[in-house]
Design a protein around this motif. Structure first.
Motif, PDB file in Angstrom:
ATOM      1  N   GLY A 481       0.782  -1.231   0.000  1.00 30.50           N
ATOM      2  CA  GLY A 481       0.000   0.000   0.000  1.00 30.50           C
ATOM      3  C   GLY A 481       0.809   1.274   0.000  1.00 30.50           C
ATOM      4  O   GLY A 481       0.232   2.362   0.062  1.00 30.50           O
ATOM      5  N   ASP A 482       2.125   1.183  -0.098  1.00 29.88           N
ATOM      6  CA  ASP A 482       3.001   2.355   0.010  1.00 29.88           C
ATOM      7  C   ASP A 482       2.707   3.356  -1.110  1.00 29.88           C
ATOM      8  O   ASP A 482       2.986   3.089  -2.285  1.00 29.88           O
ATOM      9  CB  ASP A 482       4.458   1.912  -0.067  1.00 29.88           C
ATOM     10  CG  ASP A 482       5.441   3.051   0.157  1.00 29.88           C
ATOM     11  OD1 ASP A 482       4.999   4.211   0.251  1.00 29.88           O
ATOM     12  OD2 ASP A 482       6.653   2.769   0.229  1.00 29.88           O
ATOM     13  N   PRO A 483       2.180   4.544  -0.798  1.00 26.68           N
ATOM     14  CA  PRO A 483       1.872   5.517  -1.854  1.00 26.68           C
ATOM     15  C   PRO A 483       3.108   6.071  -2.533  1.00 26.68           C
ATOM     16  O   PRO A 483       3.018   6.576  -3.657  1.00 26.68           O
ATOM     17  CB  PRO A 483       1.107   6.616  -1.111  1.00 26.68           C
ATOM     18  CG  PRO A 483       1.577   6.514   0.304  1.00 26.68           C
ATOM     19  CD  PRO A 483       1.824   5.051   0.540  1.00 26.68           C
ATOM     20  N   ALA A 484       4.277   5.977  -1.881  1.00 28.85           N
ATOM     21  CA  ALA A 484       5.494   6.508  -2.492  1.00 28.85           C
ATOM     22  C   ALA A 484       5.861   5.733  -3.753  1.00 28.85           C
ATOM     23  O   ALA A 484       6.565   6.255  -4.623  1.00 28.85           O
ATOM     24  CB  ALA A 484       6.653   6.455  -1.493  1.00 28.85           C
ATOM     25  N   LEU A 485       5.380   4.495  -3.889  1.00 27.28           N
ATOM     26  CA  LEU A 485       5.654   3.717  -5.094  1.00 27.28           C
ATOM     27  C   LEU A 485       4.685   4.046  -6.212  1.00 27.28           C
ATOM     28  O   LEU A 485       4.937   3.735  -7.378  1.00 27.28           O
ATOM     29  CB  LEU A 485       5.592   2.216  -4.780  1.00 27.28           C
ATOM     30  CG  LEU A 485       6.632   1.678  -3.804  1.00 27.28           C
ATOM     31  CD1 LEU A 485       6.461   0.169  -3.636  1.00 27.28           C
ATOM     32  CD2 LEU A 485       8.038   2.001  -4.264  1.00 27.28           C
ATOM     33  N   GLY A 486       3.562   4.635  -5.873  1.00 27.58           N
ATOM     34  CA  GLY A 486       2.585   4.999  -6.889  1.00 27.58           C
ATOM     35  C   GLY A 486       1.955   3.781  -7.532  1.00 27.58           C
ATOM     36  O   GLY A 486       2.097   2.649  -7.078  1.00 27.58           O
ATOM     37  N   THR A 487       1.231   3.994  -8.602  1.00 31.08           N
ATOM     38  CA  THR A 487       0.611   2.908  -9.350  1.00 31.08           C
ATOM     39  C   THR A 487       1.046   3.003 -10.808  1.00 31.08           C
ATOM     40  O   THR A 487       1.254   4.095 -11.335  1.00 31.08           O
ATOM     41  CB  THR A 487      -0.925   2.977  -9.254  1.00 31.08           C
ATOM     42  OG1 THR A 487      -1.501   1.900  -9.996  1.00 31.08           O
ATOM     43  CG2 THR A 487      -1.458   4.281  -9.811  1.00 31.08           C
ATOM     44  N   SER A 488       1.241   1.870 -11.438  1.00 33.46           N
ATOM     45  CA  SER A 488       1.675   1.833 -12.826  1.00 33.46           C
ATOM     46  C   SER A 488       0.766   0.895 -13.599  1.00 33.46           C
ATOM     47  O   SER A 488       0.270  -0.097 -13.053  1.00 33.46           O
ATOM     48  CB  SER A 488       3.127   1.359 -12.932  1.00 33.46           C
ATOM     49  OG  SER A 488       3.994   2.215 -12.199  1.00 33.46           O
TER      50      SER A 488
END
Length: 664
Positions: A481-488
């Motif tokens: 769930g880490d938002p720092a990784l974002g979504t791709s």
């Protein structure tokens, strides 16, 4: 006395209804102050009436000005349902209503949780009103629950009010089964230095006075202001891209090459004994870290006043260096200096921001002493909770090429705003930086390339293949769930069966297992099944030859929820969750093996879009519909749950008994 007044008021309305001259076309109030019935269009009307009063659930006092509205699922005329505003005594009347057995009467007012007839607690199930021709239903009572407020005052070291500085609330939310600190509502101080953050749900909050030192080049052109100093952003996208590289914020010169932009934070004080100074961010009551912050408990109707801040200047240092690596242009890449432990948060929590200069050098001005993480990423994911769209604007000089907004199924009360950066979209950087009393010089930041994930899609058995009209999105999401990784993601169109996902950061990712009308049965990489474990990109190299097998054999679980007496448990929540406890966390933002449904009036429910596997199914009170995001709730629910096995294409029926699940 309230009952006498209500009856008298309603009687006048019904007298007006029945005393209408013969042949006169009925008039039905419509949203926006319009009416229907006199325009020649066919308008549904009748001879029924519903009257009642809106009250404060805590005090019992009327709520004047509440917007009262009707809903009816059986209405098929396509016309909007009537609305009205409650009078000074909280009273309302709807007349000329056609017969229906499923009217719902709701009400809303700023500062209150939405209420509805029959609702006995916030968010609880609403009741229905059955109305026959010519019937007058009296005394429909609607209760509204007043939400919480946190307010206070911000002053400087001279006890003078500070105008236009941002104050924000934070709270812990469970995302992918893990606790995260998430930003909530934000306000800026008025000319008295006062802020007020309203509409807070019951919960535990921390409050922070924000302060970001935004460095821009002195040569940066000035653009037309997007908002007044201290003004917040609102609504949709209104970023710096509109300025074409200029900066619309006020700024102050600190040396021959650099300026500090003044946005929603305090104007830096003058140097002391030749040493730069800054006003650092702080959490209430005047501490630098959220671990040391006081947690404020807010209940319904709570008005927490006196949550005050005093801004005090501290010595500040300059942090400078250069970026290396990357195959493209480095100018205008934004670097963010994040306080240690707050790297996952969005705009406004940075200690400082700056832009990389054409020669690769960079300078952060006025950085208070502390431990930080220097972050550069191709997209910035901002999680938030709470009502409204008021937010902090983007940092001065950051230019984004697009945004996306939405909600997270893995965190039902959390939304997101994802900003894709214009410069440096294929590189990333993250490294610790320690700042003391002296300037930090010669810092080297190594830009790393992002990862590409590619592969093909295979189809199981007689599963339908995509046509040229089909288009679907294959998305990978941070497993934890880490938002720092974002979504791709990759969009697959025109019947193609290959994909490439670009801009992926190192980490572990879960697959969103729904692809339009298909479902992912399995994902294999390097001979290993990664369907449950996820995709690991932590080595930093490209991931190729991923084979994703899909099916169109949908799964659905249905049944009836009953109470312990065997009666339908109407409006209860039915939850399906995996038997495998290892899957109770790290499932990304869109898990397909967790589903909830609300039981209807007969207790019936249906849970579509599941994937094959073993599940627990349990019926609980409607107020616990979103409790599945907490692994502690799932553990407490297991003894009350029914175990079900589902395979692709199954359409099974399983009744459940309403349970009382207590989390200790």
């Amino acid at each position: 006395m309230r009952g006498i007044v209500t009856v008298s008021f309603a009687a006048v309305a019904v007298l007006a209804l029945v005393a209408r001259p013969a042949g006169q076309t009925p008039v039905v109030a419509r949203p926006g102050g319009t009416t229907a019935g006199s325009s020649g269009q066919s308008a549904a009307s009748g001879t029924g009436a519903i009257t009642g009063v809106v009250t404060d659930a805590t005090t019992g006092q009327p709520v004047p000005g509440a917007v009262v509205y009707l809903l009816s699922t059986s209405r098929r005329d396509g016309l909007p349902m009537p609305r009205m505003v409650a009078d000074p005594r909280g009273r309302f009347v709807f007349r000329d209503l056609p017969a229906a057995d499923d009217y719902q009467v709701g009400a809303s007012h700023f500062g209150y949780e939405r209420g509805a007839y029959g609702r006995t607690e916030p968010g609880g199930p609403a009741g229905q009103v059955a109305l026959a021709d010519g019937q007058w239903v009296r005394d429909v009572s609607i209760r509204l629950w007043k939400l919480g407020v946190i307010s206070g005052r911000v002053v400087d070291e001279r006890n003078e009010p500070v105008v236009g500085v941002a104050v924000r609330v934070f709270a812990t939310r469970s995302i992918a089964g893990r606790p995260y600190l998430v930003g909530g509502s934000v306000d800026s101080t008025d000319d008295r230095g006062v802020y007020r953050i309203a509409n807070l749900q019951p919960g535990r909050y921390q409050v922070a006075l924000l302060s970001v030192q935004s460095t821009i080049l002195a040569s940066t052109p000035e653009g037309a202001p997007l908002r007044p100093i201290g003004g917040l952003a609102s609504g949709g996208y209104s970023g710096n891209a509109r300025l074409g590289g200029a900066v619309g914020d006020a700024s102050v010169n600190l040396d021959d090459r650099h300026r500090l932009a003044i946005t929603n934070f305090g104007t830096p004080p003058p140097p002391g004994d030749g040493t730069p100074r800054a006003y650092p961010a702080q959490f209430y009551p005047g501490v630098r870290t959220h671990e040391a912050a006081e947690t404020l408990v807010v209940e319904l109707g709570t008005d927490r006043t006196g949550v005050d801040f005093q801004m005090r200047p501290v010595p500040a240092a300059r942090v400078s260096g250069r970026v290396e690596g990357g195959s493209g242009e480095v100018a205008n890449i934004m670097l963010r200096l994040m306080p240690e432990g707050l790297e996952r948060l969005d705009f406004g929590v940075e200690a400082a921001t700056t832009l990389v200069e054409p020669d690769g050098s960079f300078t952060f001005l006025n950085v208070p002493a502390g431990a930080y993480t220097l972050v550069m990423q191709p997209a910035i994911m901002a999680f938030s909770f709470g009502p409204g769209s008021i937010r902090l604007p983007e940092p001065a000089g950051l230019v984004t090429s697009g945004i996306s907004v939405g909600s997270l199924r893995a965190a039902p009360d959390v939304g997101y705003l994802r900003s894709t950066v214009e410069h440096g979209g294929d590189v990333w950087a993250r490294q610790p930086v320690s700042v003391g009393s002296s300037d930090v010089t010669g810092l080297v930041v190594r830009l790393q390339p992002t990862v590409k994930v590619s592969g093909r899609i295979a189809f199981d058995g007689d599963t339908a293949r995509p046509t040229e009209r089909d288009a679907f999105r294959l998305a990978i999401e941070p497993a934890d769930g880490d938002p720092a990784l974002g979504t791709s993601s990759a969009f697959i169109r025109n019947g193609e069966t290959t994909f490439t996902i670009e801009g992926v950061l190192p980490g572990r990712y879960a697959l969103n297992r729904q692809l339009g009308r298909w479902y992912i049965m399995s994902a294999v990489w390097n001979g290993r099944d990664i369907t449950a474990s996820g995709l690991d990109t932590s080595t930093g190299g490209d991931v190729t030859d991923v084979v994703i097998t899909v099916t169109d054999k949908a799964i659905e679980l249905g049944g009836v929820a009953r109470d312990r007496q065997g009666q339908p448990a109407a409006a209860s929540a039915v939850i399906a969750f995996p038997v495998d406890r290892a899957r109770w966390t790290s499932y990304g933002w869109s898990p397909n093996d967790f589903r909830t449904a609300t039981a209807g009036a007969t207790g019936s429910f249906r849970l579509p879009y599941l994937v094959a596997g073993e599940y627990y199914v349990v019926a609980v009170d409607a107020a616990q519909a979103d409790a599945w995001t907490d692994p502690r709730f799932l553990e407490a629910a297991v003894p009350h749950a029914t175990r079900v096995t589902l395979d692709w294409g199954d359409h099974k029926t399983q009744d459940v008994v309403l349970a009382e699940v207590v989390v200790r």
